[in-house]
Design a protein around this motif. Structure first.
Motif, PDB file in Angstrom:
ATOM      1  N   HIS B 113       0.825  -1.220   0.000  1.00 25.52           N
ATOM      2  CA  HIS B 113       0.000   0.000   0.000  1.00 25.52           C
ATOM      3  C   HIS B 113       0.851   1.258   0.000  1.00 25.52           C
ATOM      4  O   HIS B 113       0.375   2.333  -0.355  1.00 25.52           O
ATOM      5  CB  HIS B 113      -0.938  -0.002   1.207  1.00 25.52           C
ATOM      6  CG  HIS B 113      -0.221  -0.126   2.505  1.00 25.52           C
ATOM      7  ND1 HIS B 113       0.273   0.946   3.175  1.00 25.52           N
ATOM      8  CD2 HIS B 113       0.108  -1.223   3.238  1.00 25.52           C
ATOM      9  CE1 HIS B 113       0.872   0.534   4.280  1.00 25.52           C
ATOM     10  NE2 HIS B 113       0.786  -0.777   4.341  1.00 25.52           N
ATOM     11  N   ASN B 116       1.501   1.639  -3.871  1.00 24.85           N
ATOM     12  CA  ASN B 116       0.290   1.935  -4.635  1.00 24.85           C
ATOM     13  C   ASN B 116      -0.807   2.206  -3.614  1.00 24.85           C
ATOM     14  O   ASN B 116      -1.250   1.307  -2.908  1.00 24.85           O
ATOM     15  CB  ASN B 116      -0.062   0.738  -5.526  1.00 24.85           C
ATOM     16  CG  ASN B 116      -1.297   0.995  -6.363  1.00 24.85           C
ATOM     17  OD1 ASN B 116      -2.172   1.766  -5.972  1.00 24.85           O
ATOM     18  ND2 ASN B 116      -1.374   0.344  -7.507  1.00 24.85           N
ATOM     19  N   HIS B 117      -1.216   3.464  -3.534  1.00 31.32           N
ATOM     20  CA  HIS B 117      -2.129   3.843  -2.445  1.00 31.32           C
ATOM     21  C   HIS B 117      -3.526   3.274  -2.619  1.00 31.32           C
ATOM     22  O   HIS B 117      -4.321   3.305  -1.700  1.00 31.32           O
ATOM     23  CB  HIS B 117      -2.161   5.363  -2.309  1.00 31.32           C
ATOM     24  CG  HIS B 117      -0.820   5.925  -1.926  1.00 31.32           C
ATOM     25  ND1 HIS B 117      -0.252   5.661  -0.701  1.00 31.32           N
ATOM     26  CD2 HIS B 117       0.073   6.659  -2.618  1.00 31.32           C
ATOM     27  CE1 HIS B 117       0.936   6.235  -0.655  1.00 31.32           C
ATOM     28  NE2 HIS B 117       1.163   6.843  -1.804  1.00 31.32           N
ATOM     29  N   TYR B 135      -7.949  -4.171  -3.153  1.00 31.43           N
ATOM     30  CA  TYR B 135      -7.661  -2.811  -3.594  1.00 31.43           C
ATOM     31  C   TYR B 135      -8.958  -2.066  -3.883  1.00 31.43           C
ATOM     32  O   TYR B 135      -9.995  -2.663  -4.166  1.00 31.43           O
ATOM     33  CB  TYR B 135      -6.724  -2.799  -4.792  1.00 31.43           C
ATOM     34  CG  TYR B 135      -7.268  -3.390  -6.064  1.00 31.43           C
ATOM     35  CD1 TYR B 135      -6.996  -4.706  -6.400  1.00 31.43           C
ATOM     36  CD2 TYR B 135      -8.035  -2.627  -6.930  1.00 31.43           C
ATOM     37  CE1 TYR B 135      -7.481  -5.257  -7.560  1.00 31.43           C
ATOM     38  CE2 TYR B 135      -8.527  -3.169  -8.107  1.00 31.43           C
ATOM     39  CZ  TYR B 135      -8.250  -4.492  -8.414  1.00 31.43           C
ATOM     40  OH  TYR B 135      -8.731  -5.031  -9.561  1.00 31.43           O
ATOM     41  N   THR B 140      -7.316   2.455  -7.996  1.00 35.63           N
ATOM     42  CA  THR B 140      -6.302   1.757  -8.784  1.00 35.63           C
ATOM     43  C   THR B 140      -6.986   0.686  -9.629  1.00 35.63           C
ATOM     44  O   THR B 140      -8.204   0.528  -9.583  1.00 35.63           O
ATOM     45  CB  THR B 140      -5.218   1.137  -7.879  1.00 35.63           C
ATOM     46  OG1 THR B 140      -4.169   0.650  -8.697  1.00 35.63           O
ATOM     47  CG2 THR B 140      -5.773   0.017  -7.032  1.00 35.63           C
ATOM     48  N   ALA B 144      -2.657  -1.996 -12.742  1.00 35.33           N
ATOM     49  CA  ALA B 144      -1.706  -1.192 -11.978  1.00 35.33           C
ATOM     50  C   ALA B 144      -1.125  -2.002 -10.824  1.00 35.33           C
ATOM     51  O   ALA B 144       0.075  -1.909 -10.526  1.00 35.33           O
ATOM     52  CB  ALA B 144      -2.387   0.067 -11.453  1.00 35.33           C
ATOM     53  N   VAL B 145      -1.950  -2.827 -10.196  1.00 35.96           N
ATOM     54  CA  VAL B 145      -1.465  -3.648  -9.083  1.00 35.96           C
ATOM     55  C   VAL B 145      -0.436  -4.652  -9.594  1.00 35.96           C
ATOM     56  O   VAL B 145       0.639  -4.821  -9.016  1.00 35.96           O
ATOM     57  CB  VAL B 145      -2.643  -4.363  -8.383  1.00 35.96           C
ATOM     58  CG1 VAL B 145      -2.131  -5.363  -7.367  1.00 35.96           C
ATOM     59  CG2 VAL B 145      -3.555  -3.351  -7.704  1.00 35.96           C
ATOM     60  N   VAL B 148       2.786  -2.798 -10.367  1.00 40.12           N
ATOM     61  CA  VAL B 148       3.599  -2.378  -9.229  1.00 40.12           C
ATOM     62  C   VAL B 148       4.297  -3.590  -8.615  1.00 40.12           C
ATOM     63  O   VAL B 148       5.448  -3.525  -8.187  1.00 40.12           O
ATOM     64  CB  VAL B 148       2.775  -1.577  -8.189  1.00 40.12           C
ATOM     65  CG1 VAL B 148       1.846  -2.458  -7.393  1.00 40.12           C
ATOM     66  CG2 VAL B 148       3.699  -0.825  -7.251  1.00 40.12           C
TER      67      VAL B 148
END
Lengths: 52, 800
Positions: B113, B116-117, B135, B140, B144-145, B148
């Motif tokens: 986290h 990637n917020h 998520y 997001t 994107a997850v 990252v």
């Protein structure tokens, strides 16, 4: 004899409690991963609380 | 020379040696840009604790992941298959991350986290190497997850297998049954104690009566719930007209229960303690025997290897498409390092295809426009376009799985334990009938007690216990030596082997143990260093091999380094222009009569010589083969041509059968042919091309360089360096049978003692209560110590 019945009831209740605890722990996957929980507790900060 | 004094520096991120021009940053040394990049990301986000928890915890990042690799995760259909839960707020998804290996991984992933917020929570299951990620859908995306994760070195492994519905749930029922049986058994024993000592006069009739009813109540969950595992198996056996060992056991359980019921009704105590005890012990044995190895899978088919989606060119633009939606005449865009999912014809680009997945052969094959490429190959060069000629499921490699021979798994093999138990059952029934006849003449009232007592005492549970505990121990001992067998039946199949079939490439020869030779004008030490420096710039397996051969002593700076995919590498070192690669590339006449892959070398436009690179045999294989060829028929099935026939013949001995240029279907047919001649075949292979043969053989063992690697479906997985132990493993599996028989003979002694009382109709609950657990525990101890002794021999051999 009355006291034996009382003790018997108590011991069975305790044993049932342990059985329930055992089944609960299996159900919640406590025996699935013996690595993560043991190490997670050693990490410095709590990672679940600070989801900004 | 000072250069040779140079000490090897380990990369700060991944711990691998930094061969040449290491990347420096903030006084830390990295082996490559990829590792440095991960460090930078972690450093910027204050996640450097990653490096404090373990030294060099990373995974090597030399292989860069293509930028748009995860574009397919934006596809709705793909998402549907991967996402487990979704509402307006959040999404739950589980990724398989094979790179997970230490507590640093755990820590970093659970702190995702911070990178990637949108990620709310990550929970890692270490033994399964999975991360469950939650998520926010607004903050997001799945892509994107995944990206990252990839950026920090944990690329999710997403395969066609994820498209399949519902993965099998973990079987926990047996454990619950064991828990219940243990609880009931313990309490019944406790309540039975007054009964055991009732002879000495300290009894209270009313209290005893109450204990009897409580025992009855406690035995019900065992009889109706815990013992289900045995009922099911016995019924399954009977339905197929086969008396397996569970049939007499169920008979004994039922008879004991009914007899005990009548005893309680008559005011006596029953045999509940013996009954629950035996169920408890047998369940332990069963669990021990069925222990599974988490993180190892014995059931992989091609879907675990294939990607979930590829780019299909539609109207000039690549569109991510799931594999089942690919049709013939689609044009696929295959990027560097991607797997070709369906047979097709190359329509654009130069292909350099690595079929090591399929054949185990590491050297890539060159293909040009118009040539056919088969599914399962990995493109190593630039992008290519492939026009599909077959759908994924009909492709050459995948169609192998649809063959009839493989659809039905041969369950004809039955354990000797079942056969033994059959004889045993008939003998017991005979004794029961004779006893009944004798009492019918002398004292008819004693028929019922004596006959039921015989059936109780002669239950072959000792035999079942002996076999399941021995199997469990043997499986564990083998896994300690890195041979992981799928189940207990595999032990017996391995012991019964008469014919061993090896695959060559990747099985007998190593993927890492390469053998490099040089032919041509002698190289000066300086030239060797120059070649090494140049080769160190490339990640190609051949370059690595040559770099190692030249002593890894790369200390020169290379200017204008160029890598031409599939052709070779070139560069300037100290006014010398060096080229290495194909004959064309170096500009000389190719020479044909050499084994393996050939790399030509030219310095300053002049040909100097050539390197041949081929896979060497694994260490220890030679002596292992010399050992086993005296006891077994051997065969080698190789996908390669006959160029190594002579050396293989020396290795395998004169009696071995050697077959070359074998396609996957040929290998499968050869196994079937052997089986038709009554041979029990052990197949040892590694690639997908062996998968059919591995399935068909009586026991198929796949060789893995490390257990993290993917292996095709098989009955066992062995780590490559342990292959030399094969004869010892087979011996241990044979010992398994001896141990079971010895334990069984010992248990017979108990049975005969019990029968002595039973035939007379005087089997008291006390005798039964002592005999049952005593025989069970002593058998468990006996099998344990005997298998440990045999296992010890294995370890001793391992160290020699």
């Amino acid at each position: 004899m009355g006291v034996i019945i009382l003790l018997l009831g108590a011991s069975l209740t305790v044993a049932l409690g342990f059985l329930a605890a055992f089944i609960w722990s299996v159900k919640h996957g406590q025996f699935e991963d013996d690595f993560s929980p043991a190490h997670r507790i050693l990490f410095e900060e709590k990672n679940t609380n600070n989801n900004d | 020379m000072s250069d040779t004094m140079q000490t090897q520096v380990a990369c700060f991120h991944c711990g691998e040696e930094c061969h040449n021009n290491p990347v420096m940053m903030a006084e830390k040394i990295f082996c490559c840009e990829g590792c440095k990049l991960v460090y930078e990301i972690l450093h910027q986000n204050n996640l450097c604790e990653y490096y404090d928890l373990n030294a060099q915890p990373g995974v090597n990042q030399r292989m860069q992941v293509r930028r748009d690799k995860f574009a397919f995760l934006e596809d709705e259909k793909v998402q549907q298959h991967l996402i487990q839960f979704k509402d307006e707020e959040q999404v739950h998804v589980t990724f398989y991350l094979p790179q997970i290996h230490c507590s640093s991984c755990l820590w970093l992933l659970e702190n995702l986290h911070k990178l990637n917020h949108g990620v709310q929570r990550v929970t890692v299951n270490f033994s399964k190497k999975e991360a469950r990620i939650i998520y926010g859908i607004k903050t997001t995306s799945l892509r994107a997850v995944a990206e990252v994760l990839t950026s920090i070195g944990y690329e999710p492994y997403i395969s066609l297998n994820d498209m399949k519905e519902k993965k099998p749930k973990v079987q926990r029922k047996l454990v619950y049954q064991l828990g219940v049986a243990g609880f009931c058994f313990g309490n019944i024993m406790l309540l039975s104690f007054p009964e055991y000592f009732s002879g000495s006069g300290h009894t209270d009739v009313a209290m005893n009566r109450m204990f009897q009813y409580m025992n009855l109540a406690l035995s019900l969950p065992v009889f109706f719930y815990s013992a289900q595992a045995f009922y099911k198996s016995a019924w399954g056996g009977l339905k197929h007209g086969f008396l397996n060992i569970d049939v007499p056991i169920v008979l004994a359980i039922v008879v004991t229960f009914i007899r005990s019921l009548t005893e309680v009704a008559a005011g006596n105590s029953g045999y509940f303690d013996s009954m629950t005890g035996i169920v408890f012990f047998m369940l332990i044995g069963r669990i021990l025997q069925e222990k599974t190895y988490q993180g190892l899978s014995f059931d992989r088919d091609y879907t675990s290897y294939f990607p979930i989606a590829v780019s299909v060119i539609k109207e000039g633009t690549p569109v991510p498409t799931t594999l089942p939606d690919i049709h013939t005449n689609d044009t696929l865009l295959i990027h560097h390092q991607e797997l070709i999912p369906a047979d097709g014809i190359i329509s654009r680009g130069e292909a350099l295809i690595d079929y090591s997945f399929v054949t185990g052969e590491a050297a890539p094959v060159k293909k040009s426009v118009g040539e056919i490429v088969y599914a399962g190959g990995r493109q190593m060069g630039g992008n290519i376009e492939v026009l599909t000629i077959k759908e994924v499921a009909q492709s050459y490699l995948t169609s192998l799985w649809n063959r009839d021979e493989l659809q039905k798994k041969n369950d004809s093999s039955t354990s000797f334990v079942h056969l033994l138990s059959q004889y045993f059952t008939w003998v017991v029934l005979l004794i029961a009938v004779v006893t009944a006849a004798v009492w019918a003449v002398n004292d008819p009232a004693r028929i019922w007690p004596s006959v039921t007592a015989i059936l109780i005492i002669a239950c072959p549970c000792a035999l079942l216990l002996a076999s399941s505990f021995t199997n469990g121990h043997i499986l564990r001992i083998l896994s300690r030596h890195k041979l992981y067998l799928r189940n207990a039946q595999s032990i017996e199949n391995l012991a019964n082997t008469t014919h061993i079939v090896f695959d060559k490439t990747g099985t007998l020869t190593g993927k890492s143990g390469t053998e490099v030779r040089y032919f041509g004008s002698t190289l000066s030490p300086i030239q060797e260093m120059m070649i090494s420096s140049l080769a160190a710039h490339s990640t190609h397996p051949l370059s690595n091999a040559i770099n190692n051969y030249c002593g890894n002593s790369s200390s020169y700076t290379v200017r204008e380094f160029k890598e031409s995919e599939g052709n070779g590498i070139s560069g300037w070192i100290e006014n010398q222009y060096i080229r290495m690669g194909s004959a064309e590339f170096v500009g000389i006449q190719p020479k044909e009569n050499h084994d393996g892959s050939i790399v030509y070398v030219g310095i300053n436009e002049k040909p100097v010589g050539l390197f041949t690179v081929r896979n060497g045999y694994r260490p220890g294989i030679r002596s292992m083969l010399e050992n086993i060829r005296n006891y077994y028929n051997l065969s080698v099935l190789s996908g390669d041509n006959t160029r190594e026939a002579a050396s293989l013949r020396i290795l395998m001995g004169n009696s071995a059968t050697l077959h070359f240029e074998q396609k996957p279907a040929d290998k499968l047919d050869y196994i079937i042919q052997l089986q038709q001649h009554g041979e029990k075949v052990l197949m040892i292979g590694d690639g997908l091309n062996d998968a059919g043969a591995l399935r068909q053989s009586d026991i198929g063992i796949s060789v893995a360089e490390s257990t993290n690697n993917f292996t095709p479906a098989s009955d066992g997985i062995i780590e490559a360096q342990q292959l030399k132990m094969l004869p010892a493993f087979i011996r241990l599996c044979k010992a398994n049978k001896h141990i079971v028989i010895i334990s069984f003979i010992m248990s017979l002694a108990y049975n005969i003692t019990g029968l002595y009382f039973a035939v007379q109709g005087i089997l008291s609950p006390l005798v039964a209560a002592i005999l049952m657990p005593a025989s069970s525990i002593s058998i468990i101890l006996l099998t344990y110590s005997m298998s440990e002794i045999y296992g010890k021999r294995l370890s001793d051999k391992n160290h020699v």
